[in-house]
Design an enzyme around this catalytic site. Structure first.
Site, PDB file in Angstrom:
ATOM      1  N   TRP A 155       0.807  -1.224   0.000  1.00  0.00           N
ATOM      2  CA  TRP A 155       0.000   0.000   0.000  1.00  0.00           C
ATOM      3  C   TRP A 155       0.842   1.278   0.000  1.00  0.00           C
ATOM      4  CZ3 TRP A 155      -4.831  -0.812   3.672  1.00  0.00           C
ATOM      5  CH2 TRP A 155      -5.759  -1.622   2.989  1.00  0.00           C
ATOM      6  N   LYS A 156       2.152   1.136   0.188  1.00  0.00           N
ATOM      7  CA  LYS A 156       3.023   2.331   0.232  1.00  0.00           C
ATOM      8  C   LYS A 156       2.417   3.345   1.218  1.00  0.00           C
ATOM      9  CE  LYS A 156       4.466   1.052  -4.366  1.00  0.00           C
ATOM     10  NZ  LYS A 156       4.940   1.430  -5.697  1.00  0.00           N
TER      11      LYS A 156
ATOM     12  N   HIS B  72      12.699  -2.325  -1.054  1.00  0.00           N
ATOM     13  CA  HIS B  72      11.887  -1.848  -2.177  1.00  0.00           C
ATOM     14  C   HIS B  72      12.654  -0.749  -2.922  1.00  0.00           C
ATOM     15  CE1 HIS B  72       8.683   0.074  -4.436  1.00  0.00           C
ATOM     16  NE2 HIS B  72       8.014  -1.061  -4.311  1.00  0.00           N
TER      17      HIS B  72
ATOM     18  N   GLU C 164      11.806   2.011  -4.024  1.00  0.00           N
ATOM     19  CA  GLU C 164      11.581   3.379  -3.530  1.00  0.00           C
ATOM     20  C   GLU C 164      12.445   3.658  -2.307  1.00  0.00           C
ATOM     21  OE1 GLU C 164       7.304   3.052  -3.318  1.00  0.00           O
ATOM     22  OE2 GLU C 164       7.256   2.964  -5.507  1.00  0.00           O
TER      23      GLU C 164
ATOM     24  N   GLY D 274       4.440   1.835 -11.115  1.00  0.00           N
ATOM     25  CA  GLY D 274       3.591   3.025 -11.131  1.00  0.00           C
ATOM     26  C   GLY D 274       3.554   3.739 -12.473  1.00  0.00           C
TER      27      GLY D 274
ATOM     28  N   SER E  88       3.104  -2.409 -12.071  1.00  0.00           N
ATOM     29  CA  SER E  88       1.886  -2.226 -12.874  1.00  0.00           C
ATOM     30  C   SER E  88       1.101  -3.523 -13.085  1.00  0.00           C
ATOM     31  CB  SER E  88       2.219  -1.563 -14.215  1.00  0.00           C
ATOM     32  OG  SER E  88       2.772  -0.269 -13.996  1.00  0.00           O
TER      33      SER E  88
ATOM     34  N   GLY F 192      -0.544   0.107  -6.851  1.00  0.00           N
ATOM     35  CA  GLY F 192      -1.781   0.851  -7.092  1.00  0.00           C
ATOM     36  C   GLY F 192      -3.045  -0.003  -7.136  1.00  0.00           C
TER      37      GLY F 192
HETATM   38  P1  13P Z   1       2.506  -0.521  -8.952  1.00  0.00           P
HETATM   39  O1  13P Z   1       1.717  -1.817  -8.946  1.00  0.00           O
HETATM   40  O2  13P Z   1       1.684   0.649  -8.512  1.00  0.00           O
HETATM   41  O3  13P Z   1       3.236  -0.327 -10.238  1.00  0.00           O
HETATM   42  O4  13P Z   1       3.635  -0.680  -7.811  1.00  0.00           O
HETATM   43  C1  13P Z   1       4.421  -1.820  -7.795  1.00  0.00           C
HETATM   44  C2  13P Z   1       5.205  -1.850  -6.529  1.00  0.00           C
HETATM   45  O5  13P Z   1       6.114  -1.081  -6.333  1.00  0.00           O
HETATM   46  C3  13P Z   1       4.842  -2.849  -5.518  1.00  0.00           C
HETATM   47  O6  13P Z   1       5.796  -2.936  -4.519  1.00  0.00           O
END
Ligand code: 13P
Length: 252
Positions: A10-11, A95, A97, A173, A213, A235
């Site tokens: 869910w970030k 991750h 990010e 994303g 994605s 997402g």
């Molecule tokens: P998305 O599914 O939003 O591209 O994100 C992938 C993700 O980073 C899951 O850890």
């Protein structure tokens, strides 16, 4: 023989109240799912709420990060015992990010992976190349280094408890998914590297998830690949309908 995992990351989304609303709608929808491990990793502030709602159901709870020490003067950090006490079973580590925005290195990832395993948490270790690295044809080298460095000192017996997530940074994303063939190629490479590190038998047991994605429209073709054992979903895990469809990828 490898039980699939569909995990939502869910970030930085959803307050505790929003988490409770999601859980109330979502958990009954997956009550009949038997052969897939369903995980949600919400923000720390929602973990207790989600764990409470998930108790006695087939939803499992993950965290998005963790510190490698049990306790200490580490302002803003959260430890394995803190997560375990709340009922967390999985922890996402490294991750892209966190690597890109918070300076996480393979060395740090390695400490956290070892701590998670020692604590009885299942680490979901993330690896993946940037667009620039893919265009330079460096994908295999980048992923090999991340896997080898991230798993340094992990013994084969612990190796089989691992989960790895291949998340090409250019697919996160962006709406651009790796094609099933592109993903399978890297997944099979990762399994080969695991075979060298831990032996074939262990490598066969490790679940390797794809992330970037993932949507209801592309999950089935990804899951049809031999070495894709699940998905780490950003997402599309934030909406009950789309996450339910991804979890039930096997339904026509
Ligand atoms: P998305 O599914 O939003 O591209 O994100 C992938 C993700 O980073 C899951 O850890």
């Amino acid at each position: 023989m490898r039980r699939p995992i569909i995990a939502g990351n869910w970030k930085m989304h959803k307050t505790a109240r929003e988490t409770a609303e999601f859980a109330e709608a979502f958990i009954p929808r997956i009550a009949d799912v038997r052969d897939v491990e369903v995980v949600i990793a919400p923000p720390y502030t929602s973990i207790a709420t989600l764990a409470e709602k998930a108790r006695g159901t087939n939803l499992r709870v993950g965290a998005q990060n963790m510190h490698q020490e049990d306790q200490g003067a580490f302002t803003g950090e959260i430890s394995a015992p803190m997560l375990k006490e709340l009922g967390v079973e999985y922890v996402i580590i490294g991750h892209s990010e966190r690597r890109a925005y918070y300076g996480e290195t393979d060395e740090g990832v390695n400490l956290k992976v070892k701590k998670a395993l020692a604590s009885g948490l299942t680490p979901i270790m993330c690896v993946g190349e940037t667009l620039e690295e893919r265009e330079k044809d460096a994908t295999a080298d980048v992923v090999r280094l991340q896997v080898e460095e991230g798993l340094k000192g992990v013994v084969p017996g612990d190796g089989e408890k691992l989960v790895i997530a291949y998340e090409p940074v250019w697919a996160i994303g962006t709406g651009k998914t790796a094609t099933p063939d592109q993903a399978q190629e890297v997944h099979s490479l990762i399994r080969k590297i695991l075979g060298k590190l831990f032996g074939e038998e262990t490598a066969k047991k490790v679940r390797i998830l794809y992330g970037g994605s993932v949507k209801p429209e592309n999950i089935a073709s990804l899951m049809a690949q031999e070495d894709i054992d699940g998905a780490l979903v950003g997402g599309a895990s934030l909406k009950v309908d789309s996450f339910e469809k991804i979890v039930k990828y096997y339904e026509p």
